[in-house]
Design a protein around this motif. Sequence first.
Motif, PDB file in Angstrom:
ATOM      1  N   ILE A 179       0.821  -1.207   0.000  1.00 13.85           N
ATOM      2  CA  ILE A 179       0.000   0.000   0.000  1.00 13.85           C
ATOM      3  C   ILE A 179       0.858   1.261   0.000  1.00 13.85           C
ATOM      4  O   ILE A 179       0.621   2.180  -0.801  1.00 13.85           O
ATOM      5  CB  ILE A 179      -0.942   0.009   1.222  1.00 13.85           C
ATOM      6  N   ILE A 180       1.882   1.296   0.865  1.00 15.28           N
ATOM      7  CA  ILE A 180       2.655   2.541   1.020  1.00 15.28           C
ATOM      8  C   ILE A 180       4.103   2.416   0.555  1.00 15.28           C
ATOM      9  O   ILE A 180       4.838   3.403   0.634  1.00 15.28           O
ATOM     10  CB  ILE A 180       2.609   3.039   2.478  1.00 15.28           C
ATOM     11  N   GLY A 181       4.505   1.248   0.094  1.00 13.66           N
ATOM     12  CA  GLY A 181       5.870   1.101  -0.410  1.00 13.66           C
ATOM     13  C   GLY A 181       6.760   0.322   0.537  1.00 13.66           C
ATOM     14  O   GLY A 181       6.520   0.289   1.749  1.00 13.66           O
ATOM     15  N   ARG A 182       7.796  -0.286   0.004  1.00 15.34           N
ATOM     16  CA  ARG A 182       8.622  -1.209   0.772  1.00 15.34           C
ATOM     17  C   ARG A 182       9.812  -0.544   1.465  1.00 15.34           C
ATOM     18  O   ARG A 182      10.146  -0.854   2.600  1.00 15.34           O
ATOM     19  CB  ARG A 182       9.108  -2.350  -0.124  1.00 15.34           C
ATOM     20  N   ARG A 183      10.463   0.373   0.771  1.00 14.60           N
ATOM     21  CA  ARG A 183      11.690   0.940   1.328  1.00 14.60           C
ATOM     22  C   ARG A 183      11.452   1.706   2.622  1.00 14.60           C
ATOM     23  O   ARG A 183      12.247   1.606   3.564  1.00 14.60           O
ATOM     24  CB  ARG A 183      12.379   1.838   0.304  1.00 14.60           C
ATOM     25  N   ALA A 184      10.371   2.483   2.687  1.00 12.85           N
ATOM     26  CA  ALA A 184      10.101   3.278   3.885  1.00 12.85           C
ATOM     27  C   ALA A 184       9.849   2.381   5.090  1.00 12.85           C
ATOM     28  O   ALA A 184      10.353   2.642   6.193  1.00 12.85           O
ATOM     29  CB  ALA A 184       8.903   4.197   3.648  1.00 12.85           C
ATOM     30  N   ILE A 185       9.069   1.312   4.891  1.00  8.64           N
ATOM     31  CA  ILE A 185       8.794   0.391   5.996  1.00  8.64           C
ATOM     32  C   ILE A 185      10.068  -0.324   6.417  1.00  8.64           C
ATOM     33  O   ILE A 185      10.353  -0.464   7.620  1.00  8.64           O
ATOM     34  CB  ILE A 185       7.709  -0.620   5.588  1.00  8.64           C
ATOM     35  N   PHE A 186      10.837  -0.782   5.451  1.00  3.01           N
ATOM     36  CA  PHE A 186      12.075  -1.474   5.767  1.00  3.01           C
ATOM     37  C   PHE A 186      13.002  -0.555   6.569  1.00  3.01           C
ATOM     38  O   PHE A 186      13.561  -0.966   7.590  1.00  3.01           O
ATOM     39  CB  PHE A 186      12.774  -1.932   4.484  1.00  3.01           C
ATOM     40  N   ALA A 187      13.172   0.676   6.115  1.00  3.31           N
ATOM     41  CA  ALA A 187      14.036   1.626   6.810  1.00  3.31           C
ATOM     42  C   ALA A 187      13.545   1.878   8.231  1.00  3.31           C
ATOM     43  O   ALA A 187      14.346   1.999   9.171  1.00  3.31           O
ATOM     44  CB  ALA A 187      14.121   2.938   6.037  1.00  3.31           C
ATOM     45  N   GLY A 188      12.214   1.943   8.424  1.00  2.00           N
ATOM     46  CA  GLY A 188      11.666   2.112   9.766  1.00  2.00           C
ATOM     47  C   GLY A 188      12.026   0.950  10.673  1.00  2.00           C
ATOM     48  O   GLY A 188      12.346   1.140  11.853  1.00  2.00           O
ATOM     49  N   GLY A 189      11.990  -0.277  10.131  1.00  8.16           N
ATOM     50  CA  GLY A 189      12.389  -1.446  10.906  1.00  8.16           C
ATOM     51  C   GLY A 189      13.855  -1.419  11.288  1.00  8.16           C
ATOM     52  O   GLY A 189      14.234  -1.801  12.401  1.00  8.16           O
TER      53      GLY A 189
END
Length: 446
Positions: free
Chosen positions: A312-322
């Motif tokens: 829904i919102i993209g992979r890189r941003a979520i990965f970076a948050g993790g």
Amino acid sequence: MSIQGRISPAAATTAAPHRRRVLMASVAAQSIEFYDFLIYGTAASLILNSHFFPSVNPVAGVLASFATFAVGFAGRPAGAAIFGHFGDKIGRKPALLAALILMAVSSTLIGLLPTFSTIGVAAPILLVLLRICQGIAVGGQWGGSTLLSLEHAPAGRRGLFGAIPQMGVFVGMISGTLVFLLMTNVTTAQQFSSWGWRVPFLLTVVMFPVAYYIHRYIEETPEFRQVEAAAAEQGGKKRSSVVTVLRHPKQMLLVAFTYVSATISFYVIVTGMLDYATRDLHIGKGTMLTAVMLSMIAWALSTLLFAWLSDIIGRRAIFAGGVVLSGAWVFALFPLVETRSFPLILLGASVGQIGVGAMFGPGITMFNEMFPSGTRYSGASMGYQFANVIGGGLAPFIMVALLEGTHTTAAVSVYVAAASLVSVIAVSLIRIPKPDTASAAAEVSG
């Protein structure tokens, strides 16, 4: 640039019932990796030292048996290259089948292997060789099971479909724990030493019916068939995808450096923290094992949640948050463990696993989207397995060395945070090229 459109829409033609079969097969195939991880690690600490390395002192025997455990990690990149080559050349399905059969044969033979007292020095030599075969098989399984699911995914759900096979991690660790608990409870100490320890390895034969099921009921992925058709039209001969990836290693290295934070954080929680708490803090093994296993629930749920969100919102941003969460939370993890309070220990491990899940969930699909279909099995698998060697193979040893050398957990926290910084930089450099089936075929054609 959005990364959701990287995988070809060819998978949209796959029927829903077949997708369900694919998902079940992918989870089953992936579960054996962590079933093997757990049963071999447990056997190495309980029995393999005395049965295969009896001529050295007990501490050296344990170290020798754990060295064979590390050898399995060393074989993973080789497996990624070998099976990646065939997975990109002849298909995801046959490569995965071959990896599953190799794992089943290797693990079953370990369960049947004569000990040092029976065949002498040949016993540890054969054990090491079989462990290498296991590592090679695991290196091929990840790419095959992941791509089988991912390349059958409907549009808009690729992140979720890429993450679902990772539930095999949870299934494998739970299954391995239950099998060892069962064998230690239903056998005497003498029986367990004589034959009980072999049963978990012999149960790996269930991979043979799983392999048959995949062979009989699972089709090759639509995207691979599409690339095959494009290559046939061009009339070119496929060159090795491994050679192609190694000649242009940037994407593979980005996968490795991006993922290294996830592997280090995961193994610090599930192995390093377990050792530190029981050996240095004298917390009961049952307490720590329960906390670690319950934290795996947080890992599983967060992996699926963040994979779904990545569509829904993209992979890189979520990965970076993790990555950021893992790098920051580690400074709270050890103080919480040092309270010796089970709820706080569970809190520390669970939040840490949520950070890892935020990387596992979107990362699997993101790494595969970084490569065209013709080199995807090789490129993503080799990068992923190199990260596992650095994180899974070395992190527990580095953690023990830092604790022994500095006598403070702060050094371990800085180590994890430094790995997180590397991953943040790497993920910021990732660029996902637009899908182009024809160019993907041409890349591996002569």
